[in-house]
Design an enzyme around this catalytic site. Structure first.
Site, short mmCIF file in Angstrom:
data_model
loop_
_atom_site.label_atom_id
_atom_site.label_comp_id
_atom_site.label_asym_id
_atom_site.label_seq_id
_atom_site.Cartn_x
_atom_site.Cartn_y
_atom_site.Cartn_z
N CYS A 2 0.83 -1.20 0.00
CA CYS A 2 0.00 0.00 0.00
C CYS A 2 0.87 1.25 0.00
O CYS A 2 1.98 1.25 0.51
CB CYS A 2 -0.97 0.04 1.18
SG CYS A 2 -2.09 -1.36 1.28
N ARG A 27 3.65 -0.12 -4.94
CA ARG A 27 3.36 -0.65 -3.62
C ARG A 27 1.98 -1.30 -3.54
O ARG A 27 1.67 -2.00 -2.57
CB ARG A 27 3.45 0.46 -2.56
CG ARG A 27 4.82 1.08 -2.43
CD ARG A 27 4.81 2.18 -1.38
NE ARG A 27 4.58 1.64 -0.05
CZ ARG A 27 5.54 1.33 0.81
NH1 ARG A 27 6.79 1.48 0.47
NH2 ARG A 27 5.24 0.85 2.00
N TRP A 77 -3.00 -2.49 -1.72
CA TRP A 77 -2.73 -3.91 -1.93
C TRP A 77 -3.55 -4.64 -0.89
O TRP A 77 -3.35 -4.47 0.32
CB TRP A 77 -1.24 -4.21 -1.77
CG TRP A 77 -0.89 -5.63 -2.08
CD1 TRP A 77 -0.62 -6.16 -3.31
CD2 TRP A 77 -0.74 -6.71 -1.14
NE1 TRP A 77 -0.33 -7.49 -3.21
CE2 TRP A 77 -0.40 -7.87 -1.90
CE3 TRP A 77 -0.88 -6.83 0.23
CZ2 TRP A 77 -0.18 -9.10 -1.29
CZ3 TRP A 77 -0.67 -8.06 0.83
CH2 TRP A 77 -0.32 -9.18 0.06
N ASN A 102 -1.77 2.07 6.08
CA ASN A 102 -0.95 0.97 5.59
C ASN A 102 -0.60 0.12 6.80
O ASN A 102 -0.19 0.63 7.83
CB ASN A 102 0.33 1.49 4.94
CG ASN A 102 1.15 0.38 4.32
OD1 ASN A 102 0.68 -0.74 4.16
ND2 ASN A 102 2.39 0.69 3.98
N GLY A 103 -0.77 -1.21 6.68
CA GLY A 103 -0.50 -2.11 7.80
C GLY A 103 -1.71 -2.98 8.10
O GLY A 103 -2.62 -3.11 7.28
N GLU A 493 16.26 -18.17 -8.29
CA GLU A 493 15.90 -16.79 -8.59
C GLU A 493 15.31 -16.68 -9.99
O GLU A 493 14.33 -15.96 -10.22
CB GLU A 493 17.13 -15.89 -8.44
CG GLU A 493 16.93 -14.44 -8.84
CD GLU A 493 15.89 -13.71 -7.99
OE1 GLU A 493 15.48 -12.61 -8.41
OE2 GLU A 493 15.47 -14.22 -6.94
N LYS A 497 11.51 -15.33 -10.86
CA LYS A 497 11.23 -14.24 -11.79
C LYS A 497 10.19 -14.66 -12.82
O LYS A 497 9.28 -13.91 -13.16
CB LYS A 497 12.51 -13.78 -12.49
CG LYS A 497 13.43 -12.98 -11.63
CD LYS A 497 12.85 -11.62 -11.32
CE LYS A 497 13.49 -11.03 -10.09
NZ LYS A 497 13.06 -11.63 -8.84
N GLU A 500 6.79 -14.81 -11.15
CA GLU A 500 6.27 -13.50 -10.74
C GLU A 500 5.64 -12.74 -11.89
O GLU A 500 4.56 -12.16 -11.72
CB GLU A 500 7.40 -12.64 -10.15
CG GLU A 500 7.83 -13.02 -8.75
CD GLU A 500 8.95 -12.13 -8.26
OE1 GLU A 500 8.86 -11.67 -7.11
OE2 GLU A 500 9.91 -11.88 -9.02
N HIS A 516 16.19 -37.96 -8.55
CA HIS A 516 15.45 -38.21 -7.32
C HIS A 516 14.02 -37.67 -7.39
O HIS A 516 13.41 -37.42 -6.35
CB HIS A 516 16.19 -37.60 -6.13
CG HIS A 516 17.52 -38.23 -5.88
ND1 HIS A 516 17.67 -39.49 -5.36
CD2 HIS A 516 18.78 -37.77 -6.13
CE1 HIS A 516 18.96 -39.79 -5.28
NE2 HIS A 516 19.66 -38.76 -5.73
N LYS A 616 5.51 -4.44 -4.19
CA LYS A 616 6.96 -4.34 -4.11
C LYS A 616 7.48 -4.51 -2.68
O LYS A 616 8.37 -5.31 -2.42
CB LYS A 616 7.40 -2.98 -4.66
CG LYS A 616 8.90 -2.76 -4.64
CD LYS A 616 9.60 -3.65 -5.63
CE LYS A 616 11.08 -3.39 -5.70
NZ LYS A 616 11.76 -4.36 -6.58
#
Length: 621
Positions: A2, A27, A77, A102-103, A493, A497, A500, A516, A616
């Protein structure tokens, strides 16, 4: 998560708030909204589902002029309540109080029950609405007393459990903006005859470069002329005004289509900036980690790294480096697991937190848990972070700031690269201090890091070939990434990506683990991406390539030119780099994986910079 922006000025605040929201959209972008006090000192609000452009359009289409000198705005968000216009901020109580938040208010259900009994009406599914109602209730108790809005917010805060950054306005005090901070970042922008608040400095760079960074528990009373800050005990305090070195154009796209693409190509310069002042031609400057660093590094016997997401992957790479190069035991753990499992912290452990924003909630909580622990002695703490004055930097004994610059794309790129550079400098500084690293070896590492910007530029030149390879993923829904040694976390990584930003299911495995289980997945419908540096494990990796080839897998191999793997049949090879060392290799091989995920996302038609369901800066648990 947010984004908050607000301000009080003599001029119309609406264009400033809109521009701030656009700069904070990374955000959160489920919905957005704005509330201003108009010329009749009434709260007017506009909210919209989706991105900021939808809010901007609604404001432009408003039949009445939407303007004011005092206002707050928010980009969301979703945590409590689905993305919907009625859940968008600001939330208003009885047309008297407006709040952005925010929170997470953890006890909101309890507060909601109490407020329903008092006759308050709820119009959303959010936890934030209880904040607006509680402040309104406190105002009714205070009446017309001096600083009533400030006192009402301070009194309301005593009822909240959880984390918050708040912006509050009310019709009874039409020249005042109240800000409060606990567990979520908030800055105050200092202007001339005007003041602002925001979740981070990037939102306010067009109007000021002077900022006060609110500390935990602070409440600020803000007017056009003054800023008064009260600490958690209610005492008035002074907070330093700091000048940001960032400029407004630093967060603009330039000639790039997306921020992610821009930030991928900024990595050579980001490495140069991160190394500047931290090395000489032959040595790492231990003092780059703080004036206490040398004394603290001399006492440590092990390293514990805590991080989330991409930062966790950088820590996994560093684990190989610490144990292989200087023989120092190193453990790496996801912060959200570490903080809840009652870990045993051994004496003389360097506790390292890694975060791009410095506000990652789980990482910050893990650090605070260790600092408050009585189980161990001599636990120096170090944070590697991209944001000065963030919560992690303030909480840690030592700080190393990466100089990646603003990173707007949700999928982290240059922050990851500069974190790896910082970790390479850290292991060298510790090895040097503890005499586990010879002067000759230190010089080799330093010269390798000096070559790194050039290696990254060369790797970026393979973009055209990677664009061709991205077509392989056009109709695919799954992918497999393989690597060995330090390339295994780089494969992780790369898979992250791809997940995402293209929404393709991707997994990463150590190449030696194929037999395996993962071999069962191999067919001509699952692309397999392998990383093949010219190192001690190359021959083992070539055997793994044959295992995939024998089962009809489609392979993309990013190799060192000296690895001598040639394209054939369903296997396509990109000679991504050459002359890389143990430290520079994983950093360099990450570049083509970033480009691959970016161009696959373009083919899939996804929102590259703002992928669905993600934000983010993860400032909630």
């Amino acid at each position: 998560m947010c984004g908050i922006v607000g301000g009080v000025a003599e001029r119309n605040i609406v264009p400033i708030l809109l521009e701030g929201l656009k700069r904070l959209e990374y955000r959160g972008y489920d919905s957005s909204g704005m509330a201003v006090l108009d010329g009749q000192q009434q709260i007017r609000r506009v909210r919209a589902l989706g991105k900021i452009k939808n809010l901007s359009q609604k404001i432009q289409e408003s039949t009445e002029e939407f303007a004011g000198n005092l206002g707050i705005a928010h980009t969301r968000w979703a945590t409590h309540g689905i993305p919907a216009e009625n859940n968008a901020h600001p939330h208003i109580c009885n047309n008297r109080v407006a709040v952005v938040h925010n929170g997470i208010i953890e006890n909101y259900q309890e507060l909601k029950a109490q407020q329903l009994d008092k006759g308050y009406r709820f119009t959303s599914q959010t936890d934030t609405e209880v904040v607006a109602h509680q402040i309104h209730y406190e105002l009714t108790l205070l009446g017309e007393s001096e600083d009533a809005l400030l006192k009402a917010v301070q009194n309301a805060l005593r009822h909240f459990k959880g984390a918050y950054a708040l912006g509050v306005v009310a019709v009874n005090d039409p020249h005042t903006l109240i800000a409060a901070r606990k567990g979520s970042p908030l800055v105050i922008g200092i202007g001339i005859g005007e003041h602002f608040i925001a979740s981070d400095v990037s939102a306010l760079l067009p109007v000021t470069q002077n900022f006060i960074f609110m500390e935990e528990g602070d409440v600020a009373h803000i007017t056009r002329e003054t800023v008064r800050i009260f600490d958690a005990t209610g005492q008035i305090v002074e907070r330093a005004v700091k000048q940001s070195t960032l400029t407004a154009h630093a967060v603009e796209l330039g000639d790039h289509r997306h921020y992610m693409h821009k930030e991928i190509f900024e990595q050579p310069q980001a490495v140069i900036d991160t190394l500047e002042g931290r090395i000489t031609q032959e040595h790492v400057l231990v003092s780059a980690f703080g004036h206490q660093a040398e004394a603290l590094f001399a006492t440590i016997e092990r390293v514990q790294i805590i991080a989330c997401g991409t930062s966790y992957h950088s820590g996994l790479v560093a684990k190989y480096w610490f144990e292989d190069i200087i023989g120092l035991p190193c453990q790496v753990e996801v912060a959200s697991e570490y903080r809840y499992r009652n870990p045993a912290v051994l004496d003389n452990t360097l506790f390292v937190t890694i975060s791009q924003s410095g506000e990652t909630a789980d990482t910050l909580a893990a650090l605070q848990q260790v600092k408050n622990s009585k189980k161990a002695k001599n636990i120096p703490t170090l944070t590697i972070c991209n944001v000065p004055e963030s919560s992690l930097t303030r909480e840690s004994d030592l700080t190393f700031l990466t100089h990646a610059g603003p990173e707007i794309g949700v999928a982290s790129t240059k922050a990851f690269t500069t974190q790896l550079v910082a970790l390479a400098l850290l292991l060298t500084a510790i090895g040097k201090t503890q005499k586990h690293l010879s002067s000759k070896r230190e010089t080799i590492i330093v010269r390798g890091l000096q070559k790194l910007p050039g290696l990254l530029r060369n790797a970026l030149q393979h973009e055209d070939k990677i664009i061709e390879l991205a077509q392989l993923f056009a109709d695919k829904n799954s992918a497999l990434f393989l690597g060995r040694g330090t390339m295994y976390p780089i494969a992780m990584e790369g898979a992250l990506k791809l997940k995402e930003i293209s929404y393709i299911h991707a997994e990463a495995y150590p190449a030696g683990e194929l037999k395996h289980g993962p071999l069962a997945l191999i067919d001509d419908q699952i692309p397999v991406v392998m990383i093949a540096p010219n190192d001690d494990l190359l021959e083992k990796l070539k055997s793994n390539l044959q295992e995939v080839k024998a089962r009809g897998g489609q392979m993309i191999v990013f190799e060192d030119e000296l690895s001598n793997i040639e394209s054939e049949g369903s296997m396509q090879v990109v000679k991504a780099t050459t002359n890389v060392g143990r430290i520079t290799a994983p950093i360099t091989f990450n570049i083509p994986l970033q480009l691959l995920s970016y161009h696959v996302a373009l083919i899939k038609g996804t929102d590259v910079d703002q992928p669905r369901n993600l934000a983010k800066s993860v400032t909630v648990e």
